[in-house]
Design an enzyme around this catalytic site. Sequence first.
Site, mmCIF file in Angstrom:
data_model
loop_
_atom_site.group_PDB
_atom_site.id
_atom_site.type_symbol
_atom_site.label_atom_id
_atom_site.label_comp_id
_atom_site.label_asym_id
_atom_site.label_seq_id
_atom_site.Cartn_x
_atom_site.Cartn_y
_atom_site.Cartn_z
ATOM 1 N N GLU A 17 6.265 26.346 56.929
ATOM 2 C CA GLU A 17 6.629 25.490 58.932
ATOM 3 C C GLU A 17 7.470 23.413 58.202
ATOM 4 O O GLU A 17 8.107 23.265 59.241
ATOM 5 C CB GLU A 17 5.405 24.691 59.406
ATOM 6 C CG GLU A 17 5.066 26.906 59.762
ATOM 7 C CD GLU A 17 3.496 27.048 58.163
ATOM 8 O OE1 GLU A 17 4.148 27.048 57.326
ATOM 9 O OE2 GLU A 17 2.990 27.423 58.885
ATOM 10 N N LYS A 19 9.230 22.665 55.988
ATOM 11 C CA LYS A 19 10.862 22.768 56.015
ATOM 12 C C LYS A 19 11.552 22.241 57.534
ATOM 13 O O LYS A 19 12.198 21.951 57.891
ATOM 14 C CB LYS A 19 11.084 24.019 55.094
ATOM 15 C CG LYS A 19 12.101 24.050 55.264
ATOM 16 C CD LYS A 19 12.957 26.231 54.466
ATOM 17 C CE LYS A 19 14.701 25.994 54.552
ATOM 18 N NZ LYS A 19 15.427 25.269 53.850
ATOM 19 N N ILE A 425 34.897 27.547 38.795
ATOM 20 C CA ILE A 425 33.390 28.311 37.954
ATOM 21 C C ILE A 425 32.976 29.582 38.701
ATOM 22 O O ILE A 425 31.951 30.559 37.954
ATOM 23 C CB ILE A 425 32.620 27.212 38.287
ATOM 24 C CG1 ILE A 425 32.985 25.545 37.921
ATOM 25 C CG2 ILE A 425 30.993 27.603 37.079
ATOM 26 C CD1 ILE A 425 33.362 25.676 36.183
ATOM 27 N N CYS A 638 25.362 24.179 34.023
ATOM 28 C CA CYS A 638 25.248 22.868 35.012
ATOM 29 C C CYS A 638 23.376 22.428 35.190
ATOM 30 O O CYS A 638 22.705 22.836 34.473
ATOM 31 C CB CYS A 638 25.751 23.157 36.637
ATOM 32 S SG CYS A 638 24.755 24.446 36.621
ATOM 33 N N HIS A 689 29.169 19.138 44.738
ATOM 34 C CA HIS A 689 27.735 18.836 45.924
ATOM 35 C C HIS A 689 28.032 17.471 46.809
ATOM 36 O O HIS A 689 27.507 17.616 47.276
ATOM 37 C CB HIS A 689 26.712 18.073 44.524
ATOM 38 C CG HIS A 689 26.455 19.288 43.409
ATOM 39 N ND1 HIS A 689 26.572 18.273 42.532
ATOM 40 C CD2 HIS A 689 25.597 20.081 43.901
ATOM 41 C CE1 HIS A 689 26.579 19.799 41.482
ATOM 42 N NE2 HIS A 689 25.392 20.836 42.294
HETATM 43 N N1 GLN Z 1 28.684 31.393 38.771
HETATM 44 C C1 GLN Z 1 28.373 30.689 39.427
HETATM 45 C C2 GLN Z 1 29.090 30.110 40.480
HETATM 46 O O1 GLN Z 1 30.311 29.636 40.794
HETATM 47 C C3 GLN Z 1 27.553 29.087 39.015
HETATM 48 C C4 GLN Z 1 26.172 29.490 39.535
HETATM 49 C C5 GLN Z 1 25.833 27.659 38.501
HETATM 50 O O2 GLN Z 1 26.073 27.033 38.018
HETATM 51 N N2 GLN Z 1 25.142 27.419 39.330
HETATM 52 O O3 GLN Z 1 29.173 30.076 41.667
HETATM 53 ZN ZN ZN Z 2 26.781 25.873 38.034
#
Ligand code: GLN
Ligand code: ZN
Length: 748
Positions: A17, A19, A425, A638, A689
Amino acid sequence: MVKTTIVGFPRIGEFRELKFATEAFFRGDSTTKDLLQKGKELRKKHWQLLKDSGIDEITSNDFSFYDTTLDTACLFNIVPAAVRSLALTPLEEYFALARGYQGEKGDVKARPMKKWFNTNYHYLTPKIEASTNVRVVGTKIFDEYQEAKSLGIETRPVILGPFTFLQLAEIDDDVNQEKLIIQLTVAYQEVFSKLDNLGAKWIQLDEPGLVKDLSTEQVNVFETLYQNLLVDKPLNVLIQTYFGDVRDVYHSLITLPVDAIGLDFVEGKQTKALLTSGFPEDKILYAGVVNGKNIWRNQFEQTLLQVKDFQNKKLVLSTSCSLLHVPYTTDNESFSPEIVNYFSFAKEKLEELKVLASLVEHKEMHLLQQNKALFAAKRFDENSELKEKLEQLTAKDFERSPDFEQRRLIQKNVFQLPDLPTTTIGSFPQTKEVKQNRSKWKKGEIDQQHYEQFIEKQIKEWLEWQESIDLDVLVHGEFERNDMVEYFGQQLDGYLFSKNGWVQSYGTRGVKPPIIWSDITRKAPITVKWSAFAQSQTKKVVKGMLTGPVTILNWSFPREDVSTKESTLQLALAIQEEVLDLEKNGIRMIQIDEAALREKLPLRQSDWYSEYLDWAIPAFRLIHSKVKPETQIHTHMCYSEFTDILSAIDQMDADVISFEASRSNLAILDELVRRHFKTAVGPGVYDIHSPRIPSVEELTTTIHEIIKKVPREKIWINPDCGLKTRGIVETKASLANMTKAVAAIREE
Ligand code: GLN
Ligand code: ZN
């Protein structure tokens, strides 16, 4: 009768709630009054639950609209001048510190968020500047004490203790430390006397910072701080520690004029032994015996042994840490009774405390028998084949051959990649469409074929686009995945999933960790189909994409009947099968993400290797030890600092590693060079981000900075992390700029 208490209670609410209320407020869909009202309702509900469960000592001020470390900073007027100068309302200021502020009154960034000790909770780092004037300005702790009192509930207000507060704060170099400590001491004392005036009998000072390795100097700081703080204290003080044992300060702790000391019996390996060396008769022991971090039922027999020597002394039974780290209740789950019997979320842990209190006094002994029977019974059929496989592992299974350098030469020849190869990535934007496709399929609104066609189309389009910007190594985009851990968990045998088992990760964000129920095996290939499909669509190399065993484990609720090491090795064998299947199906580069490698790194540096890295790193090597020399293994990391574990990372023996680096201004590069880091590296060249698009010039500068430090033939160029949380427009613009920057540098 032995009393019971808890260290703290989850605040997000049975159905998250808080959130939803907070996010509605952020969106402007509700008023300050609505939000405050929701907070009040939740506190009332939680206090009432604690009371109805028969918990003797109830906490207050463990509620928070975002984070209790931030609450403590605000209580003490610790707000950076840049934020203060915006002249926001107190609530606006609070959320500005938590999430940044961009509006008519100005523009400030959020305070940095950091991992809360060895948990997946994140706190906001307080910032102390030379101009900071530490004094009591907040009223939350007093208001909430009175609020409970007016409901007829006496509480023990909780606040972060000064030692840990100073440990976690970012303190500017020009701050006068001596003055700061005096101001802070006076401020805590003012909190004591205000609470005393309101009628409070107790205060709880949380000091998890005491479970780390402490130097003599730090122990002295602690002693002096508390000796001053406790002079003429008007109310009883409980110093509450958690997440480990307090071996370095135990002696100081028990000689301080405090009234009670809270110790962790679950993670504190030496807690019992420390107590055997003596505990003062005049102090109360708050024994943290019910696990605040995991979801399994307490084994009463073992717990009783832990506190056996204390049953006739001053003893309060408690949780090992705040229940913040476990979900609210099993009431709303649909596990079968045989399964749910083994689980205990926050609400159920309250009952356990009560039962334990009876058992300590030899009452209700049938409950002990029941509990023993539960744990004596066979929960599942052990996988003997898997057990044998693990037992037969030898050193060779953890070593890939030929060695790194020979592989490098072979791979160089096979792949013929250009100078400064570019890649990403793994994930591309999880748009509304992508999420809808998945949820419709899950609800049965579309069939398998339509679901898969949609994903194939996404993969094809994104592959074409990646080719169009001349990226060197491509990815399929992870459109079939909801979450990098849950996706694998769902396709492995041995996992269970809760429906409502949310745990706060930070602010309004929660995670729902899957539960490792039994031995883990791979039912069938997991990612082969999509990776092979993607590879069939292009002549360029497409990276296979897996999550590593340490990360899967660290983001799950682990078993308590086997070691985390053993579960991790089981996971490693499952992922090893997947790696070999990918290789067999023509995938020539495989990335195995270990985003959460650092998460369970022990809090004491002295335990880093012996208790964690010594098996976590080999577990990774196990996965790729059997691949061909020409198959290139990548990994990615990360969410954390890893400068201090670089040599361990090198021992993972991957061929390439990409990692988050842009926000720390590439500070890690010098360390790579200093340590002769062997693995090829892709330091993230821009922050994913934020929706911000980095320009070609900016990226060129960043890449030049990397080239200046790291040998050129070792460098890969990629963003910081996966792109699933980003929009399509910024993703494409940023990556196109990245390949343009690289093209220009290659020309130079
Ligand atoms: N391979 C994942 C992605 O690209 C890696 C995510 C992560 O490191 N948090 O979403
Ligand atoms: Zn990552």
